[in-house]
Write an enzyme that holds these catalytic residues in place. Sequence first.
Site, PDB file in Angstrom:
ATOM      1  CE  LYS A  82      28.029 -57.467  50.363  1.00  0.00           C
ATOM      2  NZ  LYS A  82      26.803 -56.778  49.964  1.00  0.00           N
ATOM      3  NE  ARG A 114      29.872 -51.736  47.196  1.00  0.00           N
ATOM      4  CZ  ARG A 114      28.791 -52.509  47.201  1.00  0.00           C
ATOM      5  NH1 ARG A 114      27.871 -52.363  48.124  1.00  0.00           N
ATOM      6  NH2 ARG A 114      28.649 -53.431  46.293  1.00  0.00           N
ATOM      7  NE  ARG A 121      24.349 -61.908  42.548  1.00  0.00           N
ATOM      8  CZ  ARG A 121      24.930 -61.055  43.386  1.00  0.00           C
ATOM      9  NH1 ARG A 121      24.731 -61.169  44.678  1.00  0.00           N
ATOM     10  NH2 ARG A 121      25.705 -60.097  42.951  1.00  0.00           N
ATOM     11  NE  ARG A 126      22.965 -58.001  41.211  1.00  0.00           N
ATOM     12  CZ  ARG A 126      23.444 -57.624  42.392  1.00  0.00           C
ATOM     13  NH1 ARG A 126      22.875 -58.071  43.491  1.00  0.00           N
ATOM     14  NH2 ARG A 126      24.478 -56.822  42.472  1.00  0.00           N
ATOM     15  NE  ARG A 158      28.952 -55.946  41.369  1.00  0.00           N
ATOM     16  CZ  ARG A 158      28.243 -57.053  41.493  1.00  0.00           C
ATOM     17  NH1 ARG A 158      28.295 -57.980  40.557  1.00  0.00           N
ATOM     18  NH2 ARG A 158      27.478 -57.258  42.531  1.00  0.00           N
TER      19      ARG A 158
HETATM   20  P1  AMP Z   1      25.388 -54.516  45.842  1.00  0.00           P
HETATM   21  O1  AMP Z   1      24.065 -55.144  45.605  1.00  0.00           O
HETATM   22  O2  AMP Z   1      25.642 -54.165  47.288  1.00  0.00           O
HETATM   23  O3  AMP Z   1      26.528 -55.303  45.257  1.00  0.00           O
HETATM   24  O4  AMP Z   1      25.370 -53.111  45.075  1.00  0.00           O
HETATM   25  C1  AMP Z   1      25.154 -53.034  43.681  1.00  0.00           C
HETATM   26  C2  AMP Z   1      25.784 -51.762  43.130  1.00  0.00           C
HETATM   27  O5  AMP Z   1      25.186 -50.614  43.735  1.00  0.00           O
HETATM   28  C3  AMP Z   1      27.276 -51.612  43.387  1.00  0.00           C
HETATM   29  O6  AMP Z   1      28.079 -52.307  42.452  1.00  0.00           O
HETATM   30  C4  AMP Z   1      27.443 -50.098  43.278  1.00  0.00           C
HETATM   31  O7  AMP Z   1      27.408 -49.676  41.927  1.00  0.00           O
HETATM   32  C5  AMP Z   1      26.174 -49.601  43.943  1.00  0.00           C
HETATM   33  N1  AMP Z   1      26.365 -49.449  45.409  1.00  0.00           N
HETATM   34  C6  AMP Z   1      25.776 -50.175  46.396  1.00  0.00           C
HETATM   35  N2  AMP Z   1      26.172 -49.768  47.602  1.00  0.00           N
HETATM   36  C7  AMP Z   1      27.040 -48.744  47.385  1.00  0.00           C
HETATM   37  C8  AMP Z   1      27.818 -47.906  48.230  1.00  0.00           C
HETATM   38  N3  AMP Z   1      27.784 -48.044  49.569  1.00  0.00           N
HETATM   39  N4  AMP Z   1      28.596 -46.968  47.652  1.00  0.00           N
HETATM   40  C9  AMP Z   1      28.641 -46.801  46.333  1.00  0.00           C
HETATM   41  N5  AMP Z   1      27.954 -47.569  45.461  1.00  0.00           N
HETATM   42  C10 AMP Z   1      27.160 -48.536  45.981  1.00  0.00           C
END
Ligand code: AMP
Length: 195
Positions: free
Chosen positions: A14, A89, A128, A134, A145
């Site tokens: 995404k 989310r 990744r 990461r 996750r």
């Molecule tokens: P992502 O890159 O979108 O997978 O986000 C990495 C991390 O940031 C997630 O595993 C959460 O810990 C935090 N995070 C990102 N977006 C959100 C959200 N909308 N609500 C809560 N935590 C978030």
Amino acid sequence: MVRLLIVGPQGSGKGTQGVRIAEAFGVPVVSTGDVFRANVVEGTELGVQVKEIIDAGSLVPDELTSAVVRDRLSQPDAADGFLLDGYPRNVGQVLHLDQFLAGRDESLDAVIALVVPRDESIERLHKRAVDQGRSDDSEAVIANRLAIYESETAPILGVYGTRGIVDEIDGVGELDTVTDRIFAALDARGLVRSS
Ligand code: AMP
């Protein structure tokens, strides 16, 4: 002027697809994950607050996350549209976003739901982890996750589905093929690309 959201499990591609779509529509990508990671790197107060949560693969509290998004969407470059990646989310965040957008007489035009089987997501996340290093791509954190995605995030598609704005897109295949599928779905909604 288009307001989009891209949703999909971690490892669904995404992030990559979001950048392509945003570029084609001439709108900024608003990625909460990117905002949080940048703050962690810069060592801001927000970064210090969220670092452990992100490293564990858990969700940052809704109030904090929604405040970050409200602030970001209030920047001038998001006045004429945006593509949200990673927010909302959970259903609580959907309601926060609804309220914020309603205050601007706005709403989402389409929600792109990338569909990728669990095995494939896990495989891509491992790749990744090797490529990008990461801190939240370790085995245990990946499992956490993905579990949170299933229990908290997938239900938002039900909410948006009742509004008739969800396009489910098969996320398996070449990057360009998946991009074309997304464009076709958005075209069918009459959403016009700027390039
Ligand atoms: P992502 O890159 O979108 O997978 O986000 C990495 C991390 O940031 C997630 O595993 C959460 O810990 C935090 N995070 C990102 N977006 C959100 C959200 N909308 N609500 C809560 N935590 C978030």
